[in-house]
Design an enzyme around this catalytic site. Structure first.
Site, mmCIF file in Angstrom:
data_model
loop_
_atom_site.group_PDB
_atom_site.id
_atom_site.type_symbol
_atom_site.label_atom_id
_atom_site.label_comp_id
_atom_site.label_asym_id
_atom_site.label_seq_id
_atom_site.Cartn_x
_atom_site.Cartn_y
_atom_site.Cartn_z
ATOM 1 N N PRO A 25 -22.138 -32.887 -57.965
ATOM 2 C CA PRO A 25 -22.540 -31.532 -58.366
ATOM 3 C C PRO A 25 -21.327 -30.603 -58.381
ATOM 4 O O PRO A 25 -20.580 -30.546 -57.399
ATOM 5 C CB PRO A 25 -23.538 -31.124 -57.285
ATOM 6 N N TYR A 188 -23.732 -24.253 -46.112
ATOM 7 C CA TYR A 188 -24.876 -23.548 -46.714
ATOM 8 C C TYR A 188 -26.114 -23.697 -45.810
ATOM 9 O O TYR A 188 -26.018 -24.234 -44.705
ATOM 10 C CB TYR A 188 -25.111 -24.043 -48.143
ATOM 11 N N ARG A 236 -26.582 -34.701 -49.298
ATOM 12 C CA ARG A 236 -25.148 -34.468 -49.053
ATOM 13 C C ARG A 236 -24.969 -33.790 -47.702
ATOM 14 O O ARG A 236 -25.618 -32.784 -47.407
ATOM 15 C CB ARG A 236 -24.551 -33.593 -50.162
ATOM 16 N N LEU A 308 -10.888 -36.315 -53.627
ATOM 17 C CA LEU A 308 -9.577 -36.798 -54.073
ATOM 18 C C LEU A 308 -9.565 -38.304 -54.336
ATOM 19 O O LEU A 308 -8.658 -39.011 -53.900
ATOM 20 C CB LEU A 308 -8.469 -36.366 -53.108
ATOM 21 N N GLY A 330 -14.828 -35.813 -58.783
ATOM 22 C CA GLY A 330 -15.103 -34.406 -59.077
ATOM 23 C C GLY A 330 -14.036 -33.772 -59.947
ATOM 24 O O GLY A 330 -14.069 -33.852 -61.177
HETATM 25 C C1 LIG Z 1 -15.854 -26.250 -59.551
HETATM 26 C C2 LIG Z 1 -16.495 -26.950 -58.391
HETATM 27 C C3 LIG Z 1 -17.829 -26.703 -58.095
HETATM 28 C C4 LIG Z 1 -18.475 -27.377 -57.048
HETATM 29 N N1 LIG Z 1 -19.812 -27.182 -56.836
HETATM 30 C C5 LIG Z 1 -20.459 -27.920 -55.910
HETATM 31 C C6 LIG Z 1 -21.870 -27.877 -55.791
HETATM 32 O O1 LIG Z 1 -22.574 -27.234 -56.567
HETATM 33 N N2 LIG Z 1 -22.441 -28.603 -54.789
HETATM 34 C C7 LIG Z 1 -21.705 -29.392 -53.949
HETATM 35 O O2 LIG Z 1 -22.268 -30.037 -53.063
HETATM 36 N N3 LIG Z 1 -20.364 -29.474 -54.079
HETATM 37 C C8 LIG Z 1 -19.741 -28.798 -55.045
HETATM 38 N N4 LIG Z 1 -18.385 -28.964 -55.235
HETATM 39 C C9 LIG Z 1 -17.678 -30.012 -54.468
HETATM 40 C C10 LIG Z 1 -17.576 -31.301 -55.309
HETATM 41 O O3 LIG Z 1 -18.854 -31.856 -55.547
HETATM 42 C C11 LIG Z 1 -16.698 -32.362 -54.604
HETATM 43 O O4 LIG Z 1 -17.313 -32.714 -53.403
HETATM 44 C C12 LIG Z 1 -15.300 -31.836 -54.323
HETATM 45 O O5 LIG Z 1 -14.748 -31.249 -55.493
HETATM 46 C C13 LIG Z 1 -14.358 -32.930 -53.800
HETATM 47 O O6 LIG Z 1 -14.210 -33.971 -54.740
HETATM 48 P P1 LIG Z 1 -12.924 -34.050 -55.727
HETATM 49 O O7 LIG Z 1 -11.697 -34.085 -54.881
HETATM 50 O O8 LIG Z 1 -13.165 -35.337 -56.486
HETATM 51 O O9 LIG Z 1 -12.962 -32.843 -56.598
HETATM 52 C C14 LIG Z 1 -17.736 -28.287 -56.256
HETATM 53 C C15 LIG Z 1 -16.384 -28.506 -56.546
HETATM 54 C C16 LIG Z 1 -15.772 -27.875 -57.603
HETATM 55 C C17 LIG Z 1 -14.337 -28.182 -57.908
#
Ligand SMILES: Cc1cc2nc3c(=O)[nH]c(=O)nc-3n(C[C@H](O)[C@H](O)[C@H](O)COP(=O)(O)O)c2cc1C
Length: 390
Positions: A25, A188, A236, A308, A330
């Site tokens: 998400p 949250y 989550r 990451l 993500g």
């Molecule tokens: C733009 C953005 C919006 C996000 N929105 C949510 C969200 O709605 N719900 C959630 O649980 N995490 C949210 N996250 C966290 C991501 O789901 C993910 O856990 C986080 O970016 C780490 O993964 P990554 O290093 O692959 O980006 C968001 C992250 C980004 C960058």
């Protein structure tokens, strides 16, 4: 199709994912009064077309008060079902599975968009229902100095909230989603109940660990009465929040939730304070993978790793080492929406372009056959060529 775990299908309940790649998400801050816009269709659509097995729509709020920003998606009314169905339909047309995360921001509601400075919003005439949007929480404790003190939820309001999550699950099913994720992480509302730091309640929702787990347990029960048995349910968690809630507590909660019908724990971290572990402050490959491994081994439940995970060979290694069942990509998929196709190519899968729509897969396939284009602009192995250590 392949011996690679990353590209092997996974069936959870009656839902088959074509591979283990998940778009987690990610808030778009682009909804209008909670309704999705063309932006959401384009955004989810490009990830589904890029070959991901599962695309999870951002945290979509179960009640108006739970909105984090002006641009949050909502699902607190039946009128949201039809517009959300449009996203689902498009994702499914790309042979991907459509998921949605349900959320509530609690004391972190009514905030600015991150790129507008983060922190609480200032009152403006544009926000017609400012007072109705007053942040609520388990206890009247602010997130930090710059945040407002939330109003403590009355016991009957907590009960109503449980039903709001259940009703939201019903609408998600009606919209056609096949995977549902409950947001219990990142500081949250649900996490605020879990944490001793934010939850000082004297009733059955506060105090002991069991009591602090009661909200998410009751939410899961309410959701499962509305969400079909045939469909997977994810939760989550901030498996480590560096403020008193850690892997041991998370594994205990995961066991309880598994017994209530949860299939996968999506293992994230942080958010109850502004200290790391928190998105943006971590700069190490796979930084949350040990949390996923811990929960998977100690709670005997499927897990999703996130944080990451940048490269295909990195993702494959995590699966091979039994540290997770699903891999969420993500920010890297924001960089490259065709990440699954790209990873398939780099990992040497036979017919890497077959899993994407022919509108572009066909042309990339013919280019590769002519012996040209096997090194696309994104070419670079992760572990081998960059010298990075996991
Ligand atoms: C733009 C953005 C919006 C996000 N929105 C949510 C969200 O709605 N719900 C959630 O649980 N995490 C949210 N996250 C966290 C991501 O789901 C993910 O856990 C986080 O970016 C780490 O993964 P990554 O290093 O692959 O980006 C968001 C992250 C980004 C960058």
């Amino acid at each position: 199709m392949s011996e690679l775990l990353l590209f092997s299908p996974l069936t959870i309940r009656n839902v088959e994912l074509r591979n283990r790649i998940v778009v987690p998400p990610m808030h778009q801050y682009s909804a209008e009064k909670g309704y999705p816009t063309d932006w959401h269709l384009m955004n989810a659509g490009k990830f589904a077309a890029g070959g991901a097995g599962l695309v999870v729509i951002e945290s979509t709020k179960v009640e108006r008060r739970g909105c984090g920003t002006l641009g949050d998606l909502g699902i607190w009314d039946d009128s949201f079902v039809e517009p959300l169905r449009r996203l689902v339909k498009f994702i499914k047309q790309q042979n991907s599975v459509a998921g949605i995360q349900l959320g509530h921001s609690g004391r972190k509601a009514r905030a600015k968009r991150p790129w507008e400075g983060d922190g609480p919003l200032q009152r403006t005439a544009e926000i017609e229902d400012w007072d109705a949007w007053n942040p609520v929480a388990p206890s009247a404790i602010a997130h930090s100095e710059k945040w407002p003190v939330p109003r403590e939820l009355a016991r009957h309001e907590v009960k109503d909230l449980v039903q709001a999550w259940g009703n939201a699950a019903k609408r998600a099913d009606q919209a056609g989603f096949d995977v549902l994720e409950l947001h219990g992480a990142h500081g949250y509302l649900v996490h605020q109940f879990l944490s001793e730091r934010s939850n000082h309640r004297k009733d059955e929702y506060g105090g002991s660990e069991l009591n602090r787990m009661r909200l998410i347990t009751e939410i899961t029960e309410a959701v499962r009465t509305h969400w079909p048995e045939s469909k997977p349910l994810f939760v989550r968690l901030s498996v480590e929040d560096n403020a008193g809630w850690g892997p041991e507590q998370s594994a205990r909660l995961a066991k309880t939730l598994k017994a209530k019908g949860v299939d996968v724990i999506d293992c994230s971290s942080g958010g109850i304070t502004d200290q790391a572990p928190i998105l943006g402050k971590e700069i190490k490959y796979s930084y949350q993978v040990p949390l996923s491994e811990y929960v998977r081994r100690n709670a005997g439940i499927m897990t999703m790793a996130v944080g990451l995970i940048i490269h295909g060979d990195q993702a494959e290694q995590i699966l091979r080492q039994g540290q997770a069942d699903l891999i969420a990509v993500g920010r890297e998929i924001l960089n490259n929406p065709n990440w699954p196709m790209d990873a398939a190519l780099k990992l040497g899968i036979d017919g890497p372009f077959r899993s994407v729509p022919p509108q572009f897969g066909y042309w990339l396939g013919t280019r590769a056959k002519r012996g040209f284009g096997t090194r696309p602009s994104t070419w670079q192995n992760g572990l081998k060529d960059t010298g990075n250590v996991l």
